[in-house]
Design a protein around this motif. Structure first.
Motif, PDB file in Angstrom:
ATOM      1  N   ARG A 544       0.284  12.317  -7.605  1.00  0.00           N
ATOM      2  CA  ARG A 544       1.645  12.053  -7.140  1.00  0.00           C
ATOM      3  C   ARG A 544       1.946  10.560  -7.130  1.00  0.00           C
ATOM      4  N   MET A 545       0.976   9.755  -6.737  1.00  0.00           N
ATOM      5  CA  MET A 545       1.194   8.308  -6.717  1.00  0.00           C
ATOM      6  C   MET A 545       1.316   7.748  -8.139  1.00  0.00           C
ATOM      7  N   HIS A 575      -0.651   8.611   2.678  1.00  0.00           N
ATOM      8  CA  HIS A 575      -1.058   7.805   1.530  1.00  0.00           C
ATOM      9  C   HIS A 575       0.049   7.764   0.482  1.00  0.00           C
ATOM     10  N   VAL A 576       0.639   8.899   0.187  1.00  0.00           N
ATOM     11  CA  VAL A 576       1.755   8.950  -0.761  1.00  0.00           C
ATOM     12  C   VAL A 576       2.942   8.169  -0.216  1.00  0.00           C
ATOM     13  N   ALA A 577       3.244   8.374   1.062  1.00  0.00           N
ATOM     14  CA  ALA A 577       4.385   7.682   1.665  1.00  0.00           C
ATOM     15  C   ALA A 577       4.176   6.177   1.671  1.00  0.00           C
ATOM     16  N   SER A 578       2.963   5.749   2.045  1.00  0.00           N
ATOM     17  CA  SER A 578       2.675   4.315   2.093  1.00  0.00           C
ATOM     18  C   SER A 578       2.772   3.695   0.707  1.00  0.00           C
ATOM     19  N   PHE A 579       2.244   4.398  -0.293  1.00  0.00           N
ATOM     20  CA  PHE A 579       2.285   3.882  -1.665  1.00  0.00           C
ATOM     21  C   PHE A 579       3.733   3.712  -2.141  1.00  0.00           C
ATOM     22  N   LYS A 612      10.117   4.424   9.805  1.00  0.00           N
ATOM     23  CA  LYS A 612       9.043   5.420   9.797  1.00  0.00           C
ATOM     24  C   LYS A 612       7.768   4.900   9.152  1.00  0.00           C
ATOM     25  N   PHE A 613       7.904   4.131   8.075  1.00  0.00           N
ATOM     26  CA  PHE A 613       6.720   3.732   7.314  1.00  0.00           C
ATOM     27  C   PHE A 613       6.494   2.222   7.270  1.00  0.00           C
ATOM     28  N   GLY A 614       7.306   1.461   7.952  1.00  0.00           N
ATOM     29  CA  GLY A 614       7.217   0.008   7.841  1.00  0.00           C
ATOM     30  C   GLY A 614       5.993  -0.616   8.461  1.00  0.00           C
ATOM     31  N   ARG A 615       5.260   0.128   9.293  1.00  0.00           N
ATOM     32  CA  ARG A 615       4.117  -0.465   9.975  1.00  0.00           C
ATOM     33  C   ARG A 615       2.782   0.148   9.561  1.00  0.00           C
ATOM     34  N   LEU A 616       2.764   0.882   8.451  1.00  0.00           N
ATOM     35  CA  LEU A 616       1.501   1.481   8.004  1.00  0.00           C
ATOM     36  C   LEU A 616       0.517   0.387   7.596  1.00  0.00           C
ATOM     37  N   SER A 617      -0.735   0.529   7.982  1.00  0.00           N
ATOM     38  CA  SER A 617      -1.724  -0.520   7.767  1.00  0.00           C
ATOM     39  C   SER A 617      -2.292  -0.459   6.358  1.00  0.00           C
ATOM     40  N   TYR A 618      -3.209  -1.389   6.110  1.00  0.00           N
ATOM     41  CA  TYR A 618      -3.833  -1.485   4.790  1.00  0.00           C
ATOM     42  C   TYR A 618      -4.802  -0.347   4.528  1.00  0.00           C
ATOM     43  N   HIS A 619      -5.095   0.461   5.529  1.00  0.00           N
ATOM     44  CA  HIS A 619      -6.007   1.586   5.320  1.00  0.00           C
ATOM     45  C   HIS A 619      -5.394   2.648   4.422  1.00  0.00           C
ATOM     46  N   TYR A 620      -4.076   2.610   4.230  1.00  0.00           N
ATOM     47  CA  TYR A 620      -3.417   3.593   3.388  1.00  0.00           C
ATOM     48  C   TYR A 620      -3.190   3.017   1.990  1.00  0.00           C
ATOM     49  N   SER A 621      -2.844   3.888   1.083  1.00  0.00           N
ATOM     50  CA  SER A 621      -2.594   3.465  -0.297  1.00  0.00           C
ATOM     51  C   SER A 621      -1.454   2.454  -0.338  1.00  0.00           C
ATOM     52  N   LYS A 622      -1.570   1.493  -1.261  1.00  0.00           N
ATOM     53  CA  LYS A 622      -0.560   0.437  -1.342  1.00  0.00           C
ATOM     54  C   LYS A 622      -0.243   0.136  -2.800  1.00  0.00           C
ATOM     55  N   ALA A 623       1.003  -0.275  -3.017  1.00  0.00           N
ATOM     56  CA  ALA A 623       1.426  -0.821  -4.302  1.00  0.00           C
ATOM     57  C   ALA A 623       2.082  -2.157  -4.025  1.00  0.00           C
ATOM     58  N   THR A 639       3.490  -9.495 -11.287  1.00  0.00           N
ATOM     59  CA  THR A 639       2.127  -9.030 -11.059  1.00  0.00           C
ATOM     60  C   THR A 639       2.176  -7.810 -10.155  1.00  0.00           C
ATOM     61  N   GLU A 640       1.406  -6.810 -10.527  1.00  0.00           N
ATOM     62  CA  GLU A 640       1.358  -5.587  -9.734  1.00  0.00           C
ATOM     63  C   GLU A 640      -0.086  -5.204  -9.467  1.00  0.00           C
ATOM     64  N   VAL A 641      -0.337  -4.774  -8.247  1.00  0.00           N
ATOM     65  CA  VAL A 641      -1.661  -4.300  -7.841  1.00  0.00           C
ATOM     66  C   VAL A 641      -1.464  -2.940  -7.180  1.00  0.00           C
ATOM     67  N   PHE A 642      -2.219  -1.958  -7.633  1.00  0.00           N
ATOM     68  CA  PHE A 642      -2.121  -0.604  -7.093  1.00  0.00           C
ATOM     69  C   PHE A 642      -3.462  -0.210  -6.488  1.00  0.00           C
ATOM     70  N   LEU A 643      -3.426   0.206  -5.238  1.00  0.00           N
ATOM     71  CA  LEU A 643      -4.612   0.643  -4.527  1.00  0.00           C
ATOM     72  C   LEU A 643      -4.390   2.092  -4.105  1.00  0.00           C
ATOM     73  N   LEU A 644      -5.057   3.003  -4.803  1.00  0.00           N
ATOM     74  CA  LEU A 644      -4.866   4.435  -4.559  1.00  0.00           C
ATOM     75  C   LEU A 644      -6.007   4.959  -3.705  1.00  0.00           C
ATOM     76  N   ARG A 645      -5.627   5.549  -2.567  1.00  0.00           N
ATOM     77  CA  ARG A 645      -6.607   6.114  -1.655  1.00  0.00           C
ATOM     78  C   ARG A 645      -6.355   7.606  -1.466  1.00  0.00           C
ATOM     79  N   SER A 646      -7.256   8.227  -0.751  1.00  0.00           N
ATOM     80  CA  SER A 646      -7.139   9.644  -0.459  1.00  0.00           C
ATOM     81  C   SER A 646      -7.549   9.878   0.981  1.00  0.00           C
ATOM     82  N   ALA A 647      -6.916  10.871   1.618  1.00  0.00           N
ATOM     83  CA  ALA A 647      -7.226  11.159   3.017  1.00  0.00           C
ATOM     84  C   ALA A 647      -8.647  11.666   3.186  1.00  0.00           C
ATOM     85  N   THR A 648      -9.248  12.180   2.125  1.00  0.00           N
ATOM     86  CA  THR A 648     -10.589  12.753   2.217  1.00  0.00           C
ATOM     87  C   THR A 648     -11.673  11.788   1.772  1.00  0.00           C
TER      88      THR A 648
END
Length: 1271
Positions: A544-545, A575-579, A612-623, A639-648
């Motif tokens: 999805r990301m 993770h999807v929302a944060s990304f 709702k999502f403005g304070r999500l930390s770096y532990h979640y996925s980021k773009a 420049t773009e950096v994508f960090l894809l994470r998963s809840a599991t």
């Protein structure tokens, strides 16, 4: 009815030619390239002749040229003059004197006929002459416009007619809009991977052209006759925005009637062939490289000679003076037939150096010959897979993307040699996809046959269930970007396929990314597919990301962004929302033209989603997206950096980084790197016992403990996958498997014996090894060719050449020698003697001007950037004793490590005298050398109307050196600029002039003769020149004294409040010295000179462990007779109170000078996070004080330009402080305090929101520096 009658009454006058008459004209054409300023050099060419036109039939006329003259110009207007070029004139006249024919009726030139032996270049010059007769006159309209064919193509013409009532002559002015032609005579080459950015046109243009013709038409009994015609074409070109200065091409031509006579006798007609219409016809000029001209006759011996010369000149290090000869070899190879390439291969393949140079450059023969050559190599197997890998990647990406060559390239997909290694097979498939992409960029619609082999391979892989096969083919389809591949790619995507198949996440990920380039060619379909994927909440978060990432590439509309926003408000996967939120939040601040509308849409979306999502930390996925764009330069980067994470999973699923370069209306994707942790994430799972997440040393130890269980990794999937893309094309990817890790560990473990590959490597090293490698690479060749009114081609080109070299000699000795296993190395003395070189030289050219096979006339910007790192040393190492020794020879000659050299030139070359190239620096060299700006009197430009531009000459020169008379060497930085600039010409003048910048190592007279420089590095316990007790006592006294000084200075600036902290600096330092310091690192750099005592420096690092505190001391001492210089540094990091301190003393016994630094972070309840820092000094060297005063003078002006405010006042003397406050999630407040003033600014925007970083911890005690920030 009245309108119909009016249309019928429109009469078309026929200012043309009578078939019974013979007309004689005088023709002159001049083309000039430069800046249009009299004190800047320019280049020009002038063609003069007489033209006789005789009627052959009612619609066919013969054109005969006589009295041909050719003159050239290279120099400064008003100082230089045109000079004749007799050899070139003779060569041109030999063709122009042949009879030409053209068909002409009703003011229209339809076809031009010429003898077969006449070149296209000569026919184009004739087109420039005949074009004067292409004129449409409407006698009952004074102003009108129409679309007609001219030498520039099918363009819009605007006419204005004036009539002289006395003579009845007509003056016709025709203006041709060549900027917006329906069919324009122009060619783009080498720019298929640079996507056109239509929105940048709103910011400015880099090329602007105007064309105007003025005709004088005399009415006679035989019809209207053109008695005089003038043409003027002006083009302004800049590597930036033309509004900020430009190069200028000025082409003028004139046709004057000399006589009209009756045709006597019959006209002799010679054999001719149809050469096309009046529209300019481009010559197949892949051979005509605009940066050089050489005699191309008998090219094969020249290629052999040049390759041997290049190999010899660069046999050890790079000879930067010879790298440009690589372009000569490329040009020569482009005129050699296929049989000649085979012959050259037979001559050069036996020598490793010659073979490597030949394979590097032959791939630039970008037509069918290189495909035939590589096909033979693959079938014969007489190249290694490594050589084939490099050749295929470059050849396919630089190949002309025409249907015939695409068809030929398919053969490589079926050759057995292509599949001989995994890397080669991947290179072939990916490179073919890149070739299809180039083909699609030139052909619309792109034929399905080009991509069909890849589609078949993808379906075959799906049928067989081969994961590697599917991933490779999907990556190749991603390179191709063919719209016809979308349906096939959808079969690999979950949730959108008509016949869903359960595929591994790695395949699904490749399928989503395969849509990345198709997004620009079929955005609506890609938007539908990716939106569908993103909306399905049951799909893996990674898919999805990635789908959202491709959706953004397709430039979604405001409506689509609104739909995404509404969907995210109900999103459960953080993770999807944060990304998605972080990506849109950064895009909302984008300033590049291509994101103009998307940025507005994202700005609205972020305002809705922020609560709702403005304070999500770096532990979640980021773009993360960061960009800038400058309208004056028409240049920007993203420049773009994508960090894809998963809840599991505790570790990221994938990390991707990519950069884009925006320039003059195009977007070029530079380098993209990505890592996918498929096997590792399963190994770590969702939780690691003992892992806290603060990435401390204990966290790293925990991770290392898990990695020791690498045997549990799955065999059926990669542990780690990585890929690399350049210019948007994936050219390499690799999978790290468990078996590979096992083989490396087995080969390197201490118990490994003679069966280990490492054992063989060590034996070779003991015998002595030599390795040499060079790589010549034409990184890009971009060309834009267009017609001019004279029939000469005007070209804008960029060439970027790189030559890289690496050389190493090494021989090792091991005592005692290895006998049983590698673990013996841990108890042996290992010595190594080595010398070598590594470096790269980059040549860059930008050219603007006329480029034909006969002559070149224009402006050229040329840059050379060499980087060179030589080495020679002897090393000794003992792992058990943790000691390393290096012996370096003395430095006896000057060596340039890095330099930049560039200049702009006016250039003229002709094929009759290729070695006598006329190259004049655009700015004269004989200017007065000084470091000040000199203002000249106004300069008159040669363009019309004349303009007065006040110019300035700037010639700063600087040289700074850091020299050591102990070691006998120094490091120097030198620079020189020569510029002549105009306020109206910003920013173009930045490039126009001489530029030199260099770093050098130079020999310096030493105090004593230097035999060698001995460097010794040891870890663990060490003995300082003084006794441990003396050292401890000295450091204790210094630390206490420093703390007292720091306390007094803080008190004077902040009052009593600064002394109300829970732990005073005295207590902290005293507690830090409660333990005995232990040397953890020691380094000596000594000069050995005969039997005298060594001189140099000795540095030791001491570490005192304390709970919640890190205490480090650095002692640097000068070694030698009567040497008493020392530097003593104490550094304390107090973890409990989030502060750091450092105190530095240096000079005689650390007593001459001192300074202290302190930094602290705080976040009290109800306050904002704050970082404060302070630098305080008591005694400083005069040179540093003088430098500080100079810098302090520039601070107010610099601060003002950055939006800071200034407040005057008396602050603490000998002190500078700073305070940074996190004002909001995406802005900070900053205050800088100097002794005499304070500068501050509020709400400074940040490129990355603060919420993307770990939240600061809150402390109950305030350890801030109260004096910081006070005005």
């Amino acid at each position: 009815m009245q309108g119909f009658l009016l249309c019928c009454l429109v009469a078309l006058a026929k200012p043309g030619l009578s078939p019974e008459k013979t007309y004689e004209y005088r023709y002159e054409g001049v083309l000039n390239v430069g800046r249009g300023l009299s004190n800047l050099a320019e280049s020009a060419v002038k063609i003069m002749c007489k033209v006789k036109i005789t009627g052959v039939s009612t619609q066919t006329f013969m054109l005969q040229v006589s009295d041909v003259a050719l003159e050239e110009f290279n120099g400064f207007p008003g100082k230089s003059s045109f000079t004749a070029s007799p050899k070139l004139r003779q060569r041109i006249a030999a063709q122009l004197l042949k009879p030409f024919m053209f068909e002409y009726a009703d003011g229209r030139v339809s076809n031009i006929l010429a003898p077969p032996e006449v070149s296209d270049t000569m026919v184009n010059i004739v087109r420039g002459i005949v074009g004067f007769f292409q004129v449409t006159v409407k006698t009952n309209q004074r102003v009108y416009e129409l679309e007609e064919v001219g030498i520039h193509g099918l363009c819009q013409s605007n006419y204005v007619i004036e009539e002289n009532m006395e003579t009845k002559d007509m003056t016709i002015t025709q203006v041709v809009d060549i900027n917006n032609c329906r069919q324009k005579a122009e060619i783009y080459r080498g720019m298929a991977v640079a996507v056109v950015d239509k929105m940048s046109k709103e910011r400015g243009e880099s090329v602007v052209s105007t064309v105007r013709y003025v005709y004088t038409v005399k009415r006679t009994s035989d019809g209207d006759v053109v008695t005089r015609a003038e043409g003027l074409e002006l083009q302004h070109f800049s590597p930036f925005n033309v509004k900020g200065g430009s190069f200028r091409m000025k082409a003028t031509k004139e046709l004057v009637l000399l006589s009209v006579t009756d045709t006597v006798g019959s006209v002799t007609i010679t054999p001719t062939e149809n050469r096309g219409s009046l529209m300019y016809k481009f010559v197949d000029n892949e051979v005509d490289i605009p940066i050089l001209m050489q005699n191309l006759e008998d090219p094969m011996p020249k290629v052999v000679e040049l390759i041997k010369r290049l190999a010899q000149a660069n046999i050890y290090l790079i000879d930067s003076a010879t790298t440009e000869d690589t372009m000569k070899v490329i040009q020569l190879l482009r005129v050699i037939p296929f049989e000649g390439l085979e012959s050259l291969w037979k001559q050069l393949e036996g020598n490793d150096e010659h073979r490597r140079w030949f394979l590097d450059v032959v791939v630039e023969v970008n037509d069918a010959r290189i495909l035939k050559f590589l096909e033979l190599r693959f079938k014969a197997g007489d190249v290694s897979t490594s050589e084939a890998f490099q050749a295929v990647i470059v050849a396919f990406n630089h190949l002309q993307a025409i249907p015939e060559l695409v068809e030929m390239a398919k053969e490589f997909l079926t050759m057995p040699f292509s599949k001989s290694t995994t890397n080669l097979w991947r290179a072939v498939v990916l490179a073919y996809g890149s070739l299809v992409n180039k083909h699609c960029a030139k052909s619309s619609p792109c034929p399905q046959t080009a991509v069909q082999p890849l589609l078949d391979m993808a379906l075959d892989g799906l049928k067989k269930g081969s994961e590697d096969h599917m991933v490779l083919t999907l990556k190749a389809l991603g390179n191709a970007g063919h719209p016809g591949s979308i349906k096939t790619i959808m079969r690999f995507l979950p949730g959108v396929s008509a016949n869903p198949v359960d595929l591994p996440p790695r395949v699904q990920s490749a399928a989503v990314q395969a849509l990345r380039l198709t997004a620009a060619r079929d955005p609506h379909t890609v938007q539908d597919v990716t939106m569908n994927l993103f909306m399905q909440k049951d799909l893996p978060a990674e898919i999805r990301m990635l789908a959202f990432m491709i959706l953004i590439e397709a430039q979604p509309t405001m409506a689509l962004v609104s739909t995404v926003t509404s969907h995210l408000l109900e999103e459960k996967d953080l993770h999807v929302a944060s990304f998605a939120y972080s990506y849109m939040a950064d895009l909302a601040r984008s300033t590049t033209p291509n994101n103009h509308f998307l940025s507005t849409a994202c700005n609205v979306a972020v305002k809705i989603l922020a609560p709702k999502f403005g304070r999500l930390s770096y532990h979640y996925s980021k773009a993360m997206h960061m960009d800038w764009f400058n309208d004056d330069f028409l240049i920007g980067t993203a420049t773009e950096v994508f960090l894809l994470r998963s809840a599991t999973q505790i570790f990221p699923t994938a990390i991707m980084m990519k950069g884009k370069f925006h320039f003059i209306g195009r977007i070029l994707q530079l380098l993209e790197l990505g890592i996918r942790a498929e096997g590792i994430k399963e190994m770590f799972g969702a939780n690691i016992p003992g892992f806290k997440g603060d990435f401390s040393s204990s966290d790293f130890q925990t991770v290392f403990n898990v990695l020791q269980n690498w045997e549990t990794l799955p065999r059926d999937k990669p542990v780690l996958s990585a890929y690399a893309r350049a210019f948007g094309q994936e050219f390499y990817f690799a999978d790290l498997s468990r078996d590979f890790i096992q083989s490396v560990i087995t080969a390197a473990r201490p118990s490994a014996g003679k069966e280990s590959p490492a054992w063989g490597l060590i034996e070779n090293l003991q015998r002595g090894i030599y390795f040499h490698w060079t790589r010549a690479l034409l990184i890009f060749e971009t060309r834009y060719l267009q017609a001019t009114t004279l029939g000469l081609p005007l070209e804008i080109s960029k060439y970027y050449l790189s030559v890289t070299a690496f050389t190493a000699n090494a021989k090792a000795a091991i005592n005692p020698p290895l006998t049983e296993h590698l673990g013996q190395l841990l108890t042996s003395d290992v010595s190594l003697e080595t010398d070598g070189f590594t470096g790269v030289t980059k040549d860059f050219w930008v050219t603007y001007g006329v480029n034909t096979e006969l002559f070149q006339c224009g402006a050229e910007l040329k840059s050379k950037v060499p980087t060179a790192i030589p080495w020679k040393f002897a090393a000794k190492m003992n792992i058990r004793e943790k000691k390393l020794e290096l012996d370096l020879p003395p430095w006896n000659k000057e060596f340039e490590l890095f330099s930049v050299n560039s200049n702009a030139y006016a250039v003229y070359r002709n094929i009759e005298d290729p070695d006598l190239t006329k190259v004049t620096p655009m700015m004269p060299n004989n200017i007065h050398p000084n470091n000040e700006v000199r203002h000249l009197s106004p300069t008159v430009a040669t363009s019309e109307p004349k303009q007065m531009l006040p110019s300035n000459i700037w010639d700063p020169r600087a040289k700074m050196c850091m020299e050591s008379n102990v070691y006998g060497a120094g490091l120097c930085m030198e620079s020189e600029l020569r510029r002549e600039y105009y306020r109206e010409e910003y920013p173009l003048y930045y490039l126009l002039g001489y530029t030199h910048f260099a770093y050098k190592i130079i020999p310096v007279p030493a105090v004593k003769p230097v035999d060698k420089i001995h460097i010794e590095v040891s870890a663990g316990a060490s003995t300082h020149p003084t006794s441990p007790r003396q050292l401890l006592e000295t450091l204790r006294k210094l630390s206490k004294e420093a703390t007292k000084q720091l306390s007094r200075s803080s008190g004077s600036g902040s009052g009593s409040s600064s002394r109300q902290t829970h732990h005073s600096p005295v207590d902290v330092v005293t507690e830090g010295w409660a333990s005995t310091p232990e040397s953890v690192f020691n380094i000596k750099a000594l000069v050995m000179s005969g039997n005298t005592k060594p001189e140099g420096y000795d540095a030791a690092v001491y570490y005192t462990p304390e709970p919640n505190m890190e205490n480090v001391q650095l002692i640097v001492s000068q070694v030698g007779e009567d040497a008493n210089w020392k530097m003593c540094t104490d550094a304390i990091v107090d973890k409990a109170h989030a502060e750091a301190k450092a105190h530095v003393r240096w000079g005689a016994e650390c007593q001459s000078y001192e300074m202290s630094m302190k930094a602290a972070t705080t976040r009290l309840p109800g306050s904002k996070p704050t970082l404060k820092a302070k630098v305080h000094w008591t005694r400083m060297p005069q040179s540093i004080e003088a430098m500080g005063r100079r810098i302090e003078k520039y601070i107010p002006g610099l601060a003002f330009s950055l939006g800071f405010y200034q407040q005057h006042g008396s602050n603490a003397k000998q002190e500078v402080s700073a305070a940074v406050v996190a004002a909001s999630a995406d802005s900070i407040d900053m205050k800088l305090t100097f002794p005499e003033y304070t500068v501050y600014r509020q709400a400074i925007p940040l490129p990355v929101p603060l919420t993307s970083f770990p939240p600061l911890q809150c402390y109950n005690t305030n350890t801030t520096l109260d004096s910081i920030g006070r005005a």
